[in-house]
Design a protein around this motif. Sequence first.
Motif, PDB file in Angstrom:
ATOM      1  N   ALA A  16      20.766  -0.552 -19.919  1.00 23.41           N
ATOM      2  CA  ALA A  16      19.975   0.044 -20.726  1.00 23.41           C
ATOM      3  C   ALA A  16      18.862  -0.690 -21.511  1.00 23.41           C
ATOM      4  O   ALA A  16      17.487  -0.563 -21.682  1.00 23.41           O
ATOM      5  CB  ALA A  16      20.686   1.178 -21.810  1.00 23.41           C
ATOM      6  N   TRP A  17      19.658  -1.775 -21.926  1.00 27.71           N
ATOM      7  CA  TRP A  17      18.670  -2.736 -22.723  1.00 27.71           C
ATOM      8  C   TRP A  17      17.592  -3.420 -21.658  1.00 27.71           C
ATOM      9  O   TRP A  17      16.467  -3.472 -22.195  1.00 27.71           O
ATOM     10  CB  TRP A  17      19.542  -3.778 -23.608  1.00 27.71           C
ATOM     11  N   THR A  18      17.936  -3.717 -20.814  1.00 27.50           N
ATOM     12  CA  THR A  18      17.150  -4.237 -19.819  1.00 27.50           C
ATOM     13  C   THR A  18      15.857  -3.370 -19.465  1.00 27.50           C
ATOM     14  O   THR A  18      14.910  -3.736 -19.419  1.00 27.50           O
ATOM     15  CB  THR A  18      17.712  -4.699 -18.747  1.00 27.50           C
ATOM     16  N   LEU A  19      16.227  -2.006 -19.055  1.00 26.41           N
ATOM     17  CA  LEU A  19      15.399  -1.037 -18.816  1.00 26.41           C
ATOM     18  C   LEU A  19      14.451  -0.851 -20.110  1.00 26.41           C
ATOM     19  O   LEU A  19      13.151  -0.583 -20.069  1.00 26.41           O
ATOM     20  CB  LEU A  19      16.113   0.061 -18.537  1.00 26.41           C
ATOM     21  N   ALA A  20      14.978  -0.887 -21.090  1.00 26.06           N
ATOM     22  CA  ALA A  20      14.281  -0.587 -22.516  1.00 26.06           C
ATOM     23  C   ALA A  20      12.976  -1.557 -22.502  1.00 26.06           C
ATOM     24  O   ALA A  20      12.026  -1.254 -22.943  1.00 26.06           O
ATOM     25  CB  ALA A  20      15.110  -0.469 -23.864  1.00 26.06           C
ATOM     26  N   ARG A  21      13.607  -2.846 -22.367  1.00 28.25           N
ATOM     27  CA  ARG A  21      12.655  -3.993 -22.543  1.00 28.25           C
ATOM     28  C   ARG A  21      11.561  -3.852 -21.806  1.00 28.25           C
ATOM     29  O   ARG A  21      10.648  -4.300 -21.998  1.00 28.25           O
ATOM     30  CB  ARG A  21      13.329  -5.399 -22.555  1.00 28.25           C
ATOM     31  N   GLN A  22      11.862  -3.694 -20.235  1.00 27.09           N
ATOM     32  CA  GLN A  22      10.987  -3.337 -19.287  1.00 27.09           C
ATOM     33  C   GLN A  22       9.963  -2.335 -19.795  1.00 27.09           C
ATOM     34  O   GLN A  22       8.580  -2.332 -19.744  1.00 27.09           O
ATOM     35  CB  GLN A  22      11.529  -3.088 -18.001  1.00 27.09           C
ATOM     36  N   GLY A  23      10.309  -1.178 -20.379  1.00 30.59           N
ATOM     37  CA  GLY A  23       9.524   0.003 -20.900  1.00 30.59           C
ATOM     38  C   GLY A  23       8.596  -0.586 -22.074  1.00 30.59           C
ATOM     39  O   GLY A  23       7.456  -0.160 -21.979  1.00 30.59           O
ATOM     40  N   ALA A  24       9.129  -1.389 -23.039  1.00 27.93           N
ATOM     41  CA  ALA A  24       8.300  -1.965 -23.832  1.00 27.93           C
ATOM     42  C   ALA A  24       7.364  -2.894 -23.340  1.00 27.93           C
ATOM     43  O   ALA A  24       6.008  -2.650 -23.967  1.00 27.93           O
ATOM     44  CB  ALA A  24       9.276  -2.632 -25.056  1.00 27.93           C
ATOM     45  N   GLU A  25       7.631  -3.684 -22.520  1.00 30.65           N
ATOM     46  CA  GLU A  25       6.666  -4.755 -22.072  1.00 30.65           C
ATOM     47  C   GLU A  25       5.563  -3.895 -21.150  1.00 30.65           C
ATOM     48  O   GLU A  25       4.286  -4.444 -21.306  1.00 30.65           O
ATOM     49  CB  GLU A  25       7.457  -5.522 -20.998  1.00 30.65           C
ATOM     50  N   ARG A  26       5.771  -2.739 -20.566  1.00 29.70           N
ATOM     51  CA  ARG A  26       4.875  -2.194 -19.788  1.00 29.70           C
ATOM     52  C   ARG A  26       3.870  -1.198 -20.395  1.00 29.70           C
ATOM     53  O   ARG A  26       2.837  -1.171 -20.314  1.00 29.70           O
ATOM     54  CB  ARG A  26       5.630  -1.360 -18.681  1.00 29.70           C
ATOM     55  N   PHE A  27       4.562  -0.280 -21.433  1.00 29.74           N
ATOM     56  CA  PHE A  27       4.046   0.457 -22.123  1.00 29.74           C
ATOM     57  C   PHE A  27       3.643   0.251 -23.714  1.00 29.74           C
ATOM     58  O   PHE A  27       2.825   1.053 -24.280  1.00 29.74           O
ATOM     59  CB  PHE A  27       4.667   1.796 -21.916  1.00 29.74           C
ATOM     60  N   GLY A  28       4.200  -0.896 -24.012  1.00 28.16           N
ATOM     61  CA  GLY A  28       3.988  -1.195 -25.522  1.00 28.16           C
ATOM     62  C   GLY A  28       4.938  -0.656 -26.269  1.00 28.16           C
ATOM     63  O   GLY A  28       5.600   0.270 -25.984  1.00 28.16           O
ATOM     64  N   GLY A  29       5.080  -1.096 -27.635  1.00 26.22           N
ATOM     65  CA  GLY A  29       5.977  -0.576 -28.497  1.00 26.22           C
ATOM     66  C   GLY A  29       7.234  -1.626 -28.488  1.00 26.22           C
ATOM     67  O   GLY A  29       6.970  -2.878 -28.038  1.00 26.22           O
ATOM     68  N   THR A  30       8.233  -1.328 -29.032  1.00 26.77           N
ATOM     69  CA  THR A  30       9.569  -1.981 -29.217  1.00 26.77           C
ATOM     70  C   THR A  30      10.539  -1.571 -28.005  1.00 26.77           C
ATOM     71  O   THR A  30      10.389  -0.124 -27.852  1.00 26.77           O
ATOM     72  CB  THR A  30       9.995  -2.086 -30.516  1.00 26.77           C
ATOM     73  N   ALA A  31      11.546  -2.124 -27.857  1.00 22.95           N
ATOM     74  CA  ALA A  31      12.609  -1.879 -26.892  1.00 22.95           C
ATOM     75  C   ALA A  31      13.581  -0.758 -27.682  1.00 22.95           C
ATOM     76  O   ALA A  31      14.139  -0.007 -26.918  1.00 22.95           O
ATOM     77  CB  ALA A  31      13.395  -3.068 -26.470  1.00 22.95           C
ATOM     78  N   PHE A  32      13.716  -0.853 -28.851  1.00 18.64           N
ATOM     79  CA  PHE A  32      14.264   0.032 -29.577  1.00 18.64           C
ATOM     80  C   PHE A  32      13.848   1.471 -29.463  1.00 18.64           C
ATOM     81  O   PHE A  32      14.593   2.358 -29.407  1.00 18.64           O
ATOM     82  CB  PHE A  32      14.223  -0.467 -31.247  1.00 18.64           C
ATOM     83  N   LEU A  33      12.556   1.438 -29.338  1.00 22.21           N
ATOM     84  CA  LEU A  33      12.006   2.977 -29.206  1.00 22.21           C
ATOM     85  C   LEU A  33      12.557   3.649 -27.639  1.00 22.21           C
ATOM     86  O   LEU A  33      12.477   4.702 -27.709  1.00 22.21           O
ATOM     87  CB  LEU A  33      10.554   3.173 -29.268  1.00 22.21           C
ATOM     88  N   TYR A  34      12.528   2.607 -26.732  1.00 21.75           N
ATOM     89  CA  TYR A  34      12.986   3.154 -25.553  1.00 21.75           C
ATOM     90  C   TYR A  34      14.250   3.101 -25.166  1.00 21.75           C
ATOM     91  O   TYR A  34      14.542   3.912 -24.053  1.00 21.75           O
ATOM     92  CB  TYR A  34      12.214   2.207 -24.292  1.00 21.75           C
ATOM     93  N   PHE A  35      15.198   2.604 -26.214  1.00 20.95           N
ATOM     94  CA  PHE A  35      16.538   2.693 -25.739  1.00 20.95           C
ATOM     95  C   PHE A  35      17.171   3.858 -25.461  1.00 20.95           C
ATOM     96  O   PHE A  35      18.089   3.980 -24.508  1.00 20.95           O
ATOM     97  CB  PHE A  35      17.211   1.992 -26.886  1.00 20.95           C
TER      98      PHE A  35
END
Length: 84
Positions: A16-35
């Motif tokens: 989940a954290w790996t996927l959240a970091r990938q989302g933050a890197e691709r779309f902007g924002g922080t990984a916490f928002l995508y978690f």
Amino acid sequence: MRQIFRTRLSRIMVGAWTLARQGAERFGGTAFLYFPVALHLVWLEEQRVHTRWRSGIGNQFVLPGVEMLQKVTRGQLCLPGIEK
């Protein structure tokens, strides 16, 4: 059984954290928002029944939270708790 649960939970959280970091890197924002969404996606994937190809045996179903038997012969029934 407790170790299996910890391993499974660890795999879910790391995924989940790996996927959240990938989302933050691709779309902007922080990984916490995508978690939360990433955790939901990884949890659904973990609950799904998988099959795994094993040489000499063929496809074998992998149930969530159940370890695969290591010594299996072709055509052997492989269910949790059944050891022949």
